[in-house]
Design an enzyme around this catalytic site. Structure first.
Site, short mmCIF file in Angstrom:
data_model
loop_
_atom_site.label_atom_id
_atom_site.label_comp_id
_atom_site.label_asym_id
_atom_site.label_seq_id
_atom_site.Cartn_x
_atom_site.Cartn_y
_atom_site.Cartn_z
CG HIS A 267 37.06 -21.13 4.00
ND1 HIS A 267 37.38 -19.34 4.93
CD2 HIS A 267 35.44 -21.59 5.24
CE1 HIS A 267 35.99 -19.67 5.69
NE2 HIS A 267 35.49 -20.65 5.75
CB CYS B 17 33.87 -17.83 6.84
SG CYS B 17 32.77 -19.19 7.55
#
Length: 483
Positions: A422, A333
């Site tokens: 994630h 991310c």
């Protein structure tokens, strides 16, 4: 309409074990056929999860929903505060960003948040038999009581009874439980029905008459001494992650994650850490990256400031040195964004401007006000054609001329990888393929969710034995057979 049975667990301090206890009770009730849902009115964490209804909540409530056998829903955590700077936080209401507030301004903003909190709570009460509520921090904060929506303020508004939890592993549990009761005003104190002593190591007989003395002085029964569950590994929002120390023994693969100031979603590495032959630790200083086989740049709540910190702290130079000597790197991310060639912020999401990235991946990021929130199920092409699952939470669009595969970006030499997903490492086949490709390590490739489920069952077993049956029966747990 019959109102759901409700119960709120509050703690004498942060980290008393409220999240795990609510999760364990959710699992225990669900196993006995009780329709139970978790709820936390206000949470402060940069560890968030995407919900089935397209919003985001704290990871603790995601875990509790899993324990209850439910898909996570934004009603389970209607107010989520995500710190961005020392005194500023992004405010997420019922799953979606509503703005940013400074700490001083939040005090005045709390009371207007109570209606959506109660709205979410009432929806859960209408849909389930039991709603288990988790407080935040401690209720014994007289400077925070007025306008409170996280602890006794919510309990009063929703008329919910409270069990108070103290952590004996920290020491001073009797003073903290009694002191908390003493700080509460009369109305709040009457709301406390029971006390729990959590994380006890040893035989309960060693406590002697202390629990009875606490009951006599506090006027509230102690309904259980919950033992510390050996080697319990559950995702935690605010766990004190392990800082880097000496290289682990036994030739374990050394995975070192960079703990920059605005790090988020540190539990993305839990599945790697659960692999035999892999040791995960966190680093804040360049020298702590020495000896790493794999360096991970995790998520970030403020990419520009964390990228600047990497350079100012010397971490960036240590990362380049790691790469020069053949080390591997993964960015997740915000970590993916930092590993790229540059980041632009034309609309002022993080204050505006642009910054060069670390230049280790052939990608470029443009931040945008609209937050991307999505659960992801698909297939990766590298390091093998395997299924992957996870979720995305980010402000920004990242593009590449080359090196971009579905779900992962890869450097030309194949030693640097980035992804927006994630919980990418929760995908056992992907995790195993990566360990084989990079380190010739035959990872177990086990199912991370199955591992978590087994841990929740262990915790539920412990609570069923530790808490007084009469109190559990009131929640819907049948009495244990006599032995």
């Amino acid at each position: 309409m019959v109102r759901a049975r409700t119960l709120m667990l509050q703690g004498t301090c942060s980290g008393a074990g409220k999240t795990a206890l609510v999760a364990g009770l959710c699992r225990l009730l669900a196993r006995h056929g009780v329709r139970v849902a978790p709820f936390k009115p206000q949470n402060m964490s940069n560890n968030a999860a995407v919900t089935a209804d397209g919003g985001e909540i704290g990871r603790g409530q995601w875990l509790q929903a899993l324990a209850a056998g439910l898909p996570a829903h934004t009603d389970m955590n209607p107010v989520l505060l995500k710190p961005e700077a020392e005194r500023t936080a992004q405010v997420v209401v019922q799953g979606h960003v509503t703005g940013r507030l400074e700490a001083r301004a939040f005090r005045e903003a709390r009371q207007p948040l109570l209606p959506p909190v109660l709205e979410s709570f009432q929806r859960l009460c209408a849909a389930y038999d039991v709603v288990l509520v988790e407080g935040a921090g401690s209720p014994a904060e007289p400077n925070l009581r007025q306008g409170d929506i996280a602890n006794m303020g919510f309990a009063e508004a929703a008329d919910v009874p409270v069990w108070l939890v103290g952590d004996i592993d920290r020491g001073g549990v009797f003073a903290s439980l009694l002191g908390t009761l003493e700080w509460l005003d009369d109305a709040d104190r009457r709301r406390v029905e029971a006390l729990i002593i959590n994380r006890f190591r040893g035989s309960p007989e060693l406590l002697g008459e202390a629990p009875a003395q606490l009951e006599a002085r506090g006027g509230v029964p102690v309904i259980g001494v919950v033992p510390a569950v050996p080697d319990l590994h559950l995702p935690e929002e605010d766990a004190p992650y392990r800082m880097a120390g000496p290289r682990g023994s036994g030739g374990a693969l050394q995975v070192v994650a960079v703990a920059y100031p605005r790090m988020s979603n540190h539990d993305d590495l839990d599945a790697l850490d659960a692999e035999s032959g892999v040791h995960v630790r966190f680093a804040r200083q360049p020298r702590e990256l020495d000896g790493a086989d794999l360096i991970v740049l995790p998520g970030s709540k403020h990419v520009f400031s964390d990228l600047a910190w990497l350079r100012e702290s010397g971490m960036a130079e240590a990362l380049y040195r790691h790469c020069r000597y053949g080390g591997r790197v993964v960015g997740l991310c915000g970590g993916l964004q930092m590993l790229g060639e540059g980041i632009e912020d034309p609309e002022g999401v993080e204050g505006g401007g642009s910054a060069p990235g670390l230049g280790l991946l052939p990608v470029h990021t443009r931040l945008a006000p609209t937050k991307q929130l999505a659960e992801v199920h698909g297939h990766a092409e590298w390091p093998a054609p395997v299924a992957v699952t996870g979720y995305e939470i980010h402000h920004g669009v990242t593009g590449a001329q080359e090196g971009l595969f579905p779900f992962v970006a890869r450097s030309d030499d194949g030693r640097v990888l980035g992804s927006y997903l994630h919980r990418l490492f929760d995908s056992g086949p992907f995790r195993r393929a990566l360990l084989v490709e990079w380190f010739a390590l035959e990872g177990e490739g086990g199912d991370e969710q199955a591992r978590i489920e087994a841990e929740l069952d262990r915790l539920a077993d412990t609570l069923e034995q530790a808490l007084e049956p009469g109190w559990l029966k009131a929640l819907g747990v049948p009495a244990r057979p006599s032995t």
